[in-house]
Design a protein around this motif. Sequence first.
Motif, PDB file in Angstrom:
ATOM      1  N   LEU A 217       0.830  -1.201   0.000  1.00 48.40           N
ATOM      2  CA  LEU A 217       0.000   0.000   0.000  1.00 48.40           C
ATOM      3  C   LEU A 217       0.865   1.251   0.000  1.00 48.40           C
ATOM      4  O   LEU A 217       1.933   1.295   0.607  1.00 48.40           O
ATOM      5  N   ALA A 218       0.381   2.278  -0.689  1.00 49.68           N
ATOM      6  CA  ALA A 218       1.119   3.542  -0.742  1.00 49.68           C
ATOM      7  C   ALA A 218       0.143   4.686  -0.943  1.00 49.68           C
ATOM      8  O   ALA A 218      -0.975   4.499  -1.417  1.00 49.68           O
ATOM      9  N   ILE A 219       0.595   5.872  -0.557  1.00 54.21           N
ATOM     10  CA  ILE A 219      -0.135   7.092  -0.875  1.00 54.21           C
ATOM     11  C   ILE A 219       0.783   7.950  -1.738  1.00 54.21           C
ATOM     12  O   ILE A 219       2.000   7.943  -1.567  1.00 54.21           O
ATOM     13  N   ALA A 220       0.183   8.661  -2.682  1.00 58.32           N
ATOM     14  CA  ALA A 220       0.946   9.541  -3.571  1.00 58.32           C
ATOM     15  C   ALA A 220       0.404  10.953  -3.418  1.00 58.32           C
ATOM     16  O   ALA A 220      -0.806  11.175  -3.508  1.00 58.32           O
ATOM     17  N   LEU A 221       1.317  11.894  -3.183  1.00 54.65           N
ATOM     18  CA  LEU A 221       0.938  13.279  -2.920  1.00 54.65           C
ATOM     19  C   LEU A 221       1.853  14.223  -3.685  1.00 54.65           C
ATOM     20  O   LEU A 221       3.037  13.923  -3.876  1.00 54.65           O
ATOM     21  N   PRO A 222       1.348  15.371  -4.110  1.00 57.73           N
ATOM     22  CA  PRO A 222       2.235  16.378  -4.696  1.00 57.73           C
ATOM     23  C   PRO A 222       3.298  16.801  -3.685  1.00 57.73           C
ATOM     24  O   PRO A 222       3.023  16.880  -2.482  1.00 57.73           O
ATOM     25  N   SER A 223       4.482  17.039  -4.165  1.00 57.96           N
ATOM     26  CA  SER A 223       5.582  17.420  -3.274  1.00 57.96           C
ATOM     27  C   SER A 223       5.431  18.881  -2.882  1.00 57.96           C
ATOM     28  O   SER A 223       5.816  19.786  -3.619  1.00 57.96           O
ATOM     29  N   ARG A 224       4.851  19.092  -1.706  1.00 57.89           N
ATOM     30  CA  ARG A 224       4.620  20.421  -1.160  1.00 57.89           C
ATOM     31  C   ARG A 224       5.013  20.427   0.311  1.00 57.89           C
ATOM     32  O   ARG A 224       4.926  19.389   0.981  1.00 57.89           O
ATOM     33  N   PRO A 225       5.458  21.552   0.849  1.00 56.01           N
ATOM     34  CA  PRO A 225       5.901  21.599   2.247  1.00 56.01           C
ATOM     35  C   PRO A 225       4.870  21.076   3.238  1.00 56.01           C
ATOM     36  O   PRO A 225       5.226  20.411   4.219  1.00 56.01           O
ATOM     37  N   THR A 226       3.598  21.367   3.019  1.00 54.38           N
ATOM     38  CA  THR A 226       2.575  20.900   3.953  1.00 54.38           C
ATOM     39  C   THR A 226       2.553  19.380   4.022  1.00 54.38           C
ATOM     40  O   THR A 226       2.548  18.790   5.108  1.00 54.38           O
ATOM     41  N   TYR A 227       2.556  18.739   2.867  1.00 57.89           N
ATOM     42  CA  TYR A 227       2.554  17.279   2.854  1.00 57.89           C
ATOM     43  C   TYR A 227       3.868  16.714   3.390  1.00 57.89           C
ATOM     44  O   TYR A 227       3.876  15.704   4.102  1.00 57.89           O
ATOM     45  N   GLN A 228       4.979  17.345   3.053  1.00 56.69           N
ATOM     46  CA  GLN A 228       6.259  16.876   3.568  1.00 56.69           C
ATOM     47  C   GLN A 228       6.267  16.900   5.090  1.00 56.69           C
ATOM     48  O   GLN A 228       6.714  15.957   5.745  1.00 56.69           O
ATOM     49  N   SER A 229       5.754  17.973   5.669  1.00 55.25           N
ATOM     50  CA  SER A 229       5.699  18.084   7.118  1.00 55.25           C
ATOM     51  C   SER A 229       4.785  17.029   7.726  1.00 55.25           C
ATOM     52  O   SER A 229       5.123  16.397   8.735  1.00 55.25           O
ATOM     53  N   LEU A 230       3.630  16.803   7.110  1.00 57.87           N
ATOM     54  CA  LEU A 230       2.693  15.819   7.638  1.00 57.87           C
ATOM     55  C   LEU A 230       3.279  14.406   7.563  1.00 57.87           C
ATOM     56  O   LEU A 230       3.109  13.603   8.492  1.00 57.87           O
ATOM     57  N   VAL A 231       3.969  14.089   6.476  1.00 57.16           N
ATOM     58  CA  VAL A 231       4.600  12.778   6.357  1.00 57.16           C
ATOM     59  C   VAL A 231       5.655  12.595   7.440  1.00 57.16           C
ATOM     60  O   VAL A 231       5.736  11.551   8.092  1.00 57.16           O
ATOM     61  N   SER A 232       6.474  13.615   7.657  1.00 57.63           N
ATOM     62  CA  SER A 232       7.519  13.536   8.669  1.00 57.63           C
ATOM     63  C   SER A 232       6.928  13.324  10.059  1.00 57.63           C
ATOM     64  O   SER A 232       7.392  12.487  10.827  1.00 57.63           O
TER      65      SER A 232
END
Length: 283
Positions: A217-232
């Motif tokens: 399973l995976a999720i794919a998201l546009p590379s944006r600071p908000t998503y980067q922070s949430l992933v971290s």
Amino acid sequence: MSPTTVAKYDPLRDHLAGSRVAAEELLMTFEEIEGLVGPLPASARAHRAWWANDSKVQAQAWRAAGWRVRSVDQRAGRVVFARGPRGGAYRAARIAARGGDGKPELSSPRTLPVDADQGMSEEAAQSLLVAFLSRQGWRIERTANTATREHGVDVMASQGNRHLAVEVKGYPGRRYADAARAHKVKASTPSTQARHWYAQVLLATMLNRAKYPDHELAIALPSRPTYQSLVSRTWGSLARLDIAVLLVADDGDVVTFDPLRPDRIPTASGSGTEGRHQDSRRR
């Protein structure tokens, strides 16, 4: 849970812990495992979930030894263990050696646009992801029509014995996508809306675990600071759930965060190229 049940898999744990194999992966047949622990239950051959890297007693055995299940072929009766479980002594040792808490620090891809709130539609993110997977040798089994909000997994792909199910989200822009309201500015900020979308894509992926137990399973998201922070900030939970993350840049590059391969997680202190997969035409 009885001590006898727990002890049943101790020989497997000890075998893996004492393995001198230098490679990152170790192939074992079901017969070899049964030679250590006795007959495996019928569910080991019938249900992929038996081999999940979770809290079940058998999983505790290989995780405690510093290994995890990378893949399993139940028809052939073979399982591939890979070094690096989440939890257990191995993970603690890696964290101590790194001097951190095990949470990845995300590097900012070089292709990040100047306007960090620049939107990317779900359809565009899906298209870039499909192109990337195809370049990496994956066969695309199906893609959902995101424009019409078609039900089902956004991208299904296969590569040999591996099967992948990916849920995709876009990144909201400051204005509405439909033409009738394109001139209006949204009341909520893109980052606020993105948090809701992140929650939605995680829920959809968690529900896919029951629907597709044999799939990665995976999720794919546009590379944006908000998503980067949430992933971290949620990486510990993502890793425990075996959910990989694919951050899609505007030029088609993809940064992967794979819980099965912690060595490929990029760090802010590095060059940002670890874990980055690029179009072979640009190499």
